[in-house]
Design an enzyme around this catalytic site. Structure first.
Site, PDB file in Angstrom:
ATOM      1  N   GLY A  48     101.631  21.519 -70.505  1.00 19.03           N
ATOM      2  CA  GLY A  48     102.509  22.539 -71.072  1.00 19.03           C
ATOM      3  C   GLY A  48     102.527  23.883 -70.390  1.00 19.03           C
ATOM      4  O   GLY A  48     103.512  24.608 -70.467  1.00 19.03           O
ATOM      5  N   GLU A 102      97.012  28.856 -71.312  1.00 17.02           N
ATOM      6  CA  GLU A 102      97.556  27.833 -72.233  1.00 17.02           C
ATOM      7  C   GLU A 102      99.013  28.122 -72.546  1.00 17.02           C
ATOM      8  O   GLU A 102      99.461  29.263 -72.444  1.00 17.02           O
ATOM      9  CB  GLU A 102      96.767  27.891 -73.538  1.00 17.02           C
ATOM     10  CG  GLU A 102      96.011  26.687 -73.980  1.00 17.02           C
ATOM     11  CD  GLU A 102      96.653  25.337 -73.996  1.00 17.02           C
ATOM     12  OE1 GLU A 102      97.778  25.142 -73.491  1.00 17.02           O
ATOM     13  OE2 GLU A 102      96.018  24.426 -74.528  1.00 17.02           O
ATOM     14  N   ASP A 103      99.734  27.083 -72.950  1.00 17.15           N
ATOM     15  CA  ASP A 103     101.115  27.289 -73.379  1.00 17.15           C
ATOM     16  C   ASP A 103     101.185  27.838 -74.800  1.00 17.15           C
ATOM     17  O   ASP A 103     101.895  28.796 -75.070  1.00 17.15           O
ATOM     18  CB  ASP A 103     101.928  25.981 -73.261  1.00 17.15           C
ATOM     19  CG  ASP A 103     101.297  24.793 -73.989  1.00 17.15           C
ATOM     20  OD1 ASP A 103     100.149  24.913 -74.480  1.00 17.15           O
ATOM     21  OD2 ASP A 103     101.940  23.730 -74.062  1.00 17.15           O
ATOM     22  N   ASP A 106      98.081  26.759 -81.526  1.00 18.09           N
ATOM     23  CA  ASP A 106      98.648  26.395 -82.820  1.00 18.09           C
ATOM     24  C   ASP A 106      97.530  26.501 -83.863  1.00 18.09           C
ATOM     25  O   ASP A 106      97.285  27.576 -84.385  1.00 18.09           O
ATOM     26  CB  ASP A 106      99.213  24.969 -82.670  1.00 18.09           C
ATOM     27  CG  ASP A 106     100.081  24.529 -83.812  1.00 18.09           C
ATOM     28  OD1 ASP A 106     100.816  25.344 -84.356  1.00 18.09           O
ATOM     29  OD2 ASP A 106     100.038  23.337 -84.166  1.00 18.09           O
ATOM     30  N   LYS A 134     100.912  30.745 -82.783  1.00 22.29           N
ATOM     31  CA  LYS A 134     101.471  30.649 -84.136  1.00 22.29           C
ATOM     32  C   LYS A 134     100.383  31.179 -85.064  1.00 22.29           C
ATOM     33  O   LYS A 134      99.554  30.404 -85.554  1.00 22.29           O
ATOM     34  CB  LYS A 134     101.797  29.184 -84.475  1.00 22.29           C
ATOM     35  CG  LYS A 134     102.961  28.599 -83.687  1.00 22.29           C
ATOM     36  CD  LYS A 134     103.198  27.150 -84.089  1.00 22.29           C
ATOM     37  CE  LYS A 134     104.341  26.533 -83.305  1.00 22.29           C
ATOM     38  NZ  LYS A 134     104.442  25.079 -83.515  1.00 22.29           N
ATOM     39  N   PHE A 155     108.552  24.201 -84.872  1.00 23.23           N
ATOM     40  CA  PHE A 155     108.324  23.453 -83.631  1.00 23.23           C
ATOM     41  C   PHE A 155     109.286  23.931 -82.550  1.00 23.23           C
ATOM     42  O   PHE A 155     110.475  24.096 -82.780  1.00 23.23           O
ATOM     43  CB  PHE A 155     108.514  21.948 -83.884  1.00 23.23           C
ATOM     44  CG  PHE A 155     108.058  21.130 -82.719  1.00 23.23           C
ATOM     45  CD1 PHE A 155     106.713  20.896 -82.511  1.00 23.23           C
ATOM     46  CD2 PHE A 155     108.977  20.635 -81.805  1.00 23.23           C
ATOM     47  CE1 PHE A 155     106.284  20.158 -81.412  1.00 23.23           C
ATOM     48  CE2 PHE A 155     108.555  19.907 -80.701  1.00 23.23           C
ATOM     49  CZ  PHE A 155     107.206  19.669 -80.516  1.00 23.23           C
ATOM     50  N   ILE A 156     108.750  24.162 -81.356  1.00 28.01           N
ATOM     51  CA  ILE A 156     109.578  24.679 -80.263  1.00 28.01           C
ATOM     52  C   ILE A 156     109.440  23.804 -79.002  1.00 28.01           C
ATOM     53  O   ILE A 156     108.464  23.072 -78.853  1.00 28.01           O
ATOM     54  CB  ILE A 156     109.197  26.132 -79.916  1.00 28.01           C
ATOM     55  CG1 ILE A 156     107.686  26.245 -79.690  1.00 28.01           C
ATOM     56  CG2 ILE A 156     109.592  27.104 -81.008  1.00 28.01           C
ATOM     57  CD1 ILE A 156     107.364  27.076 -78.520  1.00 28.01           C
ATOM     58  N   ASP A 162     107.070  20.584 -74.696  1.00 25.85           N
ATOM     59  CA  ASP A 162     107.831  19.342 -74.841  1.00 25.85           C
ATOM     60  C   ASP A 162     107.948  18.851 -76.273  1.00 25.85           C
ATOM     61  O   ASP A 162     107.167  19.228 -77.142  1.00 25.85           O
ATOM     62  CB  ASP A 162     107.145  18.237 -74.038  1.00 25.85           C
ATOM     63  CG  ASP A 162     105.867  17.756 -74.719  1.00 25.85           C
ATOM     64  OD1 ASP A 162     104.991  18.598 -74.996  1.00 25.85           O
ATOM     65  OD2 ASP A 162     105.749  16.547 -74.998  1.00 25.85           O
ATOM     66  N   ARG A 168     110.686  20.025 -71.251  1.00 22.13           N
ATOM     67  CA  ARG A 168     109.848  20.983 -70.521  1.00 22.13           C
ATOM     68  C   ARG A 168     110.635  21.777 -69.486  1.00 22.13           C
ATOM     69  O   ARG A 168     110.232  22.846 -69.055  1.00 22.13           O
ATOM     70  CB  ARG A 168     108.720  20.254 -69.780  1.00 22.13           C
ATOM     71  CG  ARG A 168     107.739  19.524 -70.674  1.00 22.13           C
ATOM     72  CD  ARG A 168     106.533  19.064 -69.858  1.00 22.13           C
ATOM     73  NE  ARG A 168     105.708  18.082 -70.545  1.00 22.13           N
ATOM     74  CZ  ARG A 168     104.739  18.362 -71.408  1.00 22.13           C
ATOM     75  NH1 ARG A 168     104.484  19.612 -71.718  1.00 22.13           N
ATOM     76  NH2 ARG A 168     104.028  17.404 -71.971  1.00 22.13           N
ATOM     77  N   ARG A 171     114.757  26.663 -69.219  1.00 17.94           N
ATOM     78  CA  ARG A 171     114.304  28.014 -68.886  1.00 17.94           C
ATOM     79  C   ARG A 171     114.034  28.858 -70.124  1.00 17.94           C
ATOM     80  O   ARG A 171     113.237  29.788 -70.101  1.00 17.94           O
ATOM     81  CB  ARG A 171     115.384  28.739 -68.080  1.00 17.94           C
ATOM     82  CG  ARG A 171     115.593  28.185 -66.710  1.00 17.94           C
ATOM     83  CD  ARG A 171     116.934  28.632 -66.164  1.00 17.94           C
ATOM     84  NE  ARG A 171     117.001  28.301 -64.771  1.00 17.94           N
ATOM     85  CZ  ARG A 171     116.756  29.171 -63.787  1.00 17.94           C
ATOM     86  NH1 ARG A 171     116.476  30.420 -64.060  1.00 17.94           N
ATOM     87  NH2 ARG A 171     116.810  28.797 -62.531  1.00 17.94           N
TER      88      ARG A 171
HETATM   89  P1  IMP Z   1      96.218  23.214 -81.401  1.00 22.38           P
HETATM   90  O1  IMP Z   1      94.957  22.491 -81.057  1.00 22.38           O
HETATM   91  O2  IMP Z   1      96.651  22.901 -82.812  1.00 22.38           O
HETATM   92  O3  IMP Z   1      96.116  24.714 -81.184  1.00 22.38           O
HETATM   93  O4  IMP Z   1      97.396  22.605 -80.501  1.00 22.38           O
HETATM   94  C1  IMP Z   1      97.720  23.104 -79.281  1.00 22.38           C
HETATM   95  C2  IMP Z   1      98.620  22.127 -78.524  1.00 22.38           C
HETATM   96  O5  IMP Z   1      99.588  21.524 -79.386  1.00 22.38           O
HETATM   97  C3  IMP Z   1      99.420  22.861 -77.469  1.00 22.38           C
HETATM   98  O6  IMP Z   1      98.717  22.950 -76.241  1.00 22.38           O
HETATM   99  C4  IMP Z   1     100.683  22.042 -77.385  1.00 22.38           C
HETATM  100  O7  IMP Z   1     100.505  20.993 -76.455  1.00 22.38           O
HETATM  101  C5  IMP Z   1     100.848  21.450 -78.762  1.00 22.38           C
HETATM  102  N1  IMP Z   1     101.834  22.205 -79.574  1.00 22.38           N
HETATM  103  C6  IMP Z   1     101.591  22.974 -80.652  1.00 22.38           C
HETATM  104  N2  IMP Z   1     102.717  23.497 -81.177  1.00 22.38           N
HETATM  105  C7  IMP Z   1     103.726  23.043 -80.398  1.00 22.38           C
HETATM  106  C8  IMP Z   1     105.172  23.251 -80.425  1.00 22.38           C
HETATM  107  O8  IMP Z   1     105.763  23.951 -81.266  1.00 22.38           O
HETATM  108  N3  IMP Z   1     105.869  22.619 -79.426  1.00 22.38           N
HETATM  109  C9  IMP Z   1     105.301  21.846 -78.472  1.00 22.38           C
HETATM  110  N4  IMP Z   1     103.958  21.636 -78.420  1.00 22.38           N
HETATM  111  C10 IMP Z   1     103.177  22.231 -79.369  1.00 22.38           C
END
Ligand code: IMP
Length: 178
Positions: A48, A102-103, A106, A134, A155-156, A162, A168, A171
């Protein structure tokens, strides 16, 4: 505003490219200010964060290095269930300033586990740079040093992120339409 369809879901423009670029440049400025002279190693978490990493690196002005890692999920035998194993880090990070790129953060569980795994390898310092957070979904305590943008729980996709492997390449960042 434009609407895109990915599999069963429709998404609409949420954060346009220009705004993403502006916030990425601001984060890079903060990193330039804080970490100059530390020869940091940027550890980009695939898949990501590939676009964010590329744009961020273009704005960095200090000597620095970049490495790419993956987190492979497998069902662990522990009570926590999912365990994510770090794959691909060949670098010796002992005594180094490391910046995780990181992207999106969450729940923060992925990041927390990654920080713990890296800490065991003896770096001098670990910083976290993420494109998105988030905040309402954060479940763990995390010291996130650099954030391009805070977003709601929806969700984005786009700009590296993705839905089921797709989206992915856009832009802009898109949010799901209920
Ligand atoms: P976490 O462990 O719950 O913080 O999840 C992080 C990972 O979940 C990120 O690195 C993303 O790969 C994925 N993720 C969380 N939210 C989204 C979203 O809204 N769109 C796409 N991928 C997401």
């Amino acid at each position: 505003m434009s609407v895109i369809q990915i599999k069963d879901k429709r998404f609409k423009t949420f954060i346009p490219e220009e705004q993403i670029m502006k916030e990425v440049a601001r984060v890079a400025d903060e990193i330039n200010r804080d970490l100059s002279g530390t020869n940091p190693l940027f550890i980009s978490v695939l898949n990501g964060s590939f676009m964010f990493t590329a744009d961020l690196m273009k704005h960095l002005t200090m000597p620095c290095e970049v490495s790419f890692v993956k987190l492979a999920s497998y069902e662990g035998t522990s009570s926590t269930g999912k365990v994510k194993e770090l794959v691909g880090l060949g670098d010796d990070i002992t005594g180094r300033t490391v910046v995780i790129v990181e992207d999106i953060v969450d729940t923060g569980l992925t990041m927390k586990q990654l920080v713990e795994t890296l800490r065991a390898r003896g770096p001098k310092d670990i910083k976290i740079a993420t494109l998105l957070v988030k905040p309402d979904k954060l479940k763990v305590e995390l010291d996130i040093n650099y954030v391009a943008m805070n977003i709601p729980n929806d969700f984005i996709v786009g700009y590296g992120l993705d839905y089921d492997g797709l989206g992915r390449n856009y832009r802009d960042i898109y949010t799901v339409i209920e």
